[in-house]
Design a protein around this motif. Structure first.
Motif, PDB file in Angstrom:
ATOM      1  N   PHE A  80      73.722 125.917  41.146  1.00  0.00           N
ATOM      2  CA  PHE A  80      74.318 125.089  40.103  1.00  0.00           C
ATOM      3  C   PHE A  80      75.564 124.341  40.557  1.00  0.00           C
ATOM      4  O   PHE A  80      75.948 123.360  39.943  1.00  0.00           O
ATOM      5  CB  PHE A  80      74.633 125.931  38.864  1.00  0.00           C
TER       6      PHE A  80
ATOM      7  N   ILE B 255      73.043 119.579  34.747  1.00  0.00           N
ATOM      8  CA  ILE B 255      72.961 121.039  34.906  1.00  0.00           C
ATOM      9  C   ILE B 255      71.650 121.593  34.349  1.00  0.00           C
ATOM     10  O   ILE B 255      71.118 122.577  34.857  1.00  0.00           O
ATOM     11  CB  ILE B 255      74.185 121.715  34.264  1.00  0.00           C
ATOM     12  N   HIS B 256      71.089 120.943  33.311  1.00  0.00           N
ATOM     13  CA  HIS B 256      69.868 121.466  32.703  1.00  0.00           C
ATOM     14  C   HIS B 256      68.613 121.097  33.485  1.00  0.00           C
ATOM     15  O   HIS B 256      67.520 121.464  33.091  1.00  0.00           O
ATOM     16  CB  HIS B 256      69.754 121.007  31.246  1.00  0.00           C
ATOM     17  N   LEU B 257      68.755 120.379  34.604  1.00  0.00           N
ATOM     18  CA  LEU B 257      67.593 120.048  35.440  1.00  0.00           C
ATOM     19  C   LEU B 257      67.735 120.571  36.869  1.00  0.00           C
ATOM     20  O   LEU B 257      66.949 120.207  37.739  1.00  0.00           O
ATOM     21  CB  LEU B 257      67.401 118.523  35.480  1.00  0.00           C
ATOM     22  N   LYS B 258      68.707 121.415  37.140  1.00  0.00           N
ATOM     23  CA  LYS B 258      68.999 121.860  38.503  1.00  0.00           C
ATOM     24  C   LYS B 258      67.942 122.777  39.108  1.00  0.00           C
ATOM     25  O   LYS B 258      67.825 122.863  40.313  1.00  0.00           O
ATOM     26  CB  LYS B 258      70.338 122.604  38.539  1.00  0.00           C
ATOM     27  N   ARG B 259      67.168 123.484  38.289  1.00  0.00           N
ATOM     28  CA  ARG B 259      66.259 124.488  38.854  1.00  0.00           C
ATOM     29  C   ARG B 259      64.863 123.953  39.137  1.00  0.00           C
ATOM     30  O   ARG B 259      63.942 124.716  39.372  1.00  0.00           O
ATOM     31  CB  ARG B 259      66.195 125.701  37.938  1.00  0.00           C
TER      32      ARG B 259
ATOM     33  N   ASP C 143      62.354 123.242  34.804  1.00  0.00           N
ATOM     34  CA  ASP C 143      63.362 122.617  33.950  1.00  0.00           C
ATOM     35  C   ASP C 143      62.940 121.215  33.528  1.00  0.00           C
ATOM     36  O   ASP C 143      63.145 120.817  32.379  1.00  0.00           O
ATOM     37  CB  ASP C 143      64.713 122.553  34.672  1.00  0.00           C
ATOM     38  N   ARG C 144      62.356 120.453  34.456  1.00  0.00           N
ATOM     39  CA  ARG C 144      61.887 119.111  34.103  1.00  0.00           C
ATOM     40  C   ARG C 144      60.779 119.180  33.069  1.00  0.00           C
ATOM     41  O   ARG C 144      60.740 118.380  32.133  1.00  0.00           O
ATOM     42  CB  ARG C 144      61.382 118.372  35.345  1.00  0.00           C
TER      43      ARG C 144
ATOM     44  N   TYR D  87      62.341 120.060  29.702  1.00  0.00           N
ATOM     45  CA  TYR D  87      63.133 118.937  29.203  1.00  0.00           C
ATOM     46  C   TYR D  87      62.225 117.840  28.653  1.00  0.00           C
ATOM     47  O   TYR D  87      62.435 117.334  27.550  1.00  0.00           O
ATOM     48  CB  TYR D  87      64.023 118.396  30.323  1.00  0.00           C
TER      49      TYR D  87
ATOM     50  N   THR E 185      60.490 118.926  25.427  1.00  0.00           N
ATOM     51  CA  THR E 185      61.431 118.887  24.306  1.00  0.00           C
ATOM     52  C   THR E 185      61.667 117.458  23.847  1.00  0.00           C
ATOM     53  O   THR E 185      61.673 117.171  22.643  1.00  0.00           O
ATOM     54  CB  THR E 185      62.764 119.541  24.713  1.00  0.00           C
TER      55      THR E 185
END
Length: 115
Positions: A68, A76-80, A84-85, A88, A91
Motif C-alpha cells: 500500500f 488505495i482501493h485498487l492497489k491489490r 480490487d478492480r 470496484y 460496484t
C-alpha cells in the motif's frame, strides 16, 4: 409501595423493597470466568507459553504495508490488483444501473394512467 412485574400473572404486583430492586432476569455480581479471546487467539495458555506467544496466523501487516505504500499513482482501493478492480467495477456498474432504474421508475410514475 413498591411494585414488581409478576411472570405468572403478567401484571404489576406489590412487593417488598428488596424484591422490587432485583428484577427476575438479572443476577447480581460479575461472571465467574473471563470471556475467551476472539481475535488472535494464542495456541497455548499464557501461563504455559512463558514470554513468547505463538499465534495461529502469520503477521501479514508488513507485507500489506509494503504493497500500500508504493507510490505508483493507483488509488488505495485498487492497489491489490485484479480482485480490487473487479469489485470496484461491479460496484460502479450496480450504482449506475440503480440510478438509471430509479430515473426510469420516476419517469413511469410521472405518466398519467390510461383508462
Amino acid at each position: 409501595m413498591y411494585y414488581k412485574f409478576s411472570g405468572f400473572t403478567q401484571k404489576l404486583t406489590g412487593s417488598a423493597p428488596a424484591a422490587a430492586y432485583s428484577p427476575q432476569g438479572l443476577r447480581p455480581g460479575v461472571p465467574a470466568e473471563a470471556p475467551a479471546m476472539i481475535f488472535a487467539s494464542p495456541t497455548k495458555l499464557a501461563s504455559e507459553a512463558g514470554t513468547v506467544v505463538e499465534y495461529m496466523g502469520a503477521n501479514r501487516v508488513p507485507d500489506l504495508q509494503r504493497i500500500f505504500q508504493v507510490s505508483d499513482g493507483l488509488p488505495i482501493h485498487l492497489k491489490r490488483g485484479y480482485p480490487d478492480r473487479l469489485l470496484y467495477r461491479t460496484t460502479m456498474a450496480l450504482t449506475v444501473g440503480g440510478a438509471l432504474y430509479c430515473l426510469v421508475a420516476l419517469y413511469i410514475a410521472c405518466q398519467p394512467r390510461n383508462k
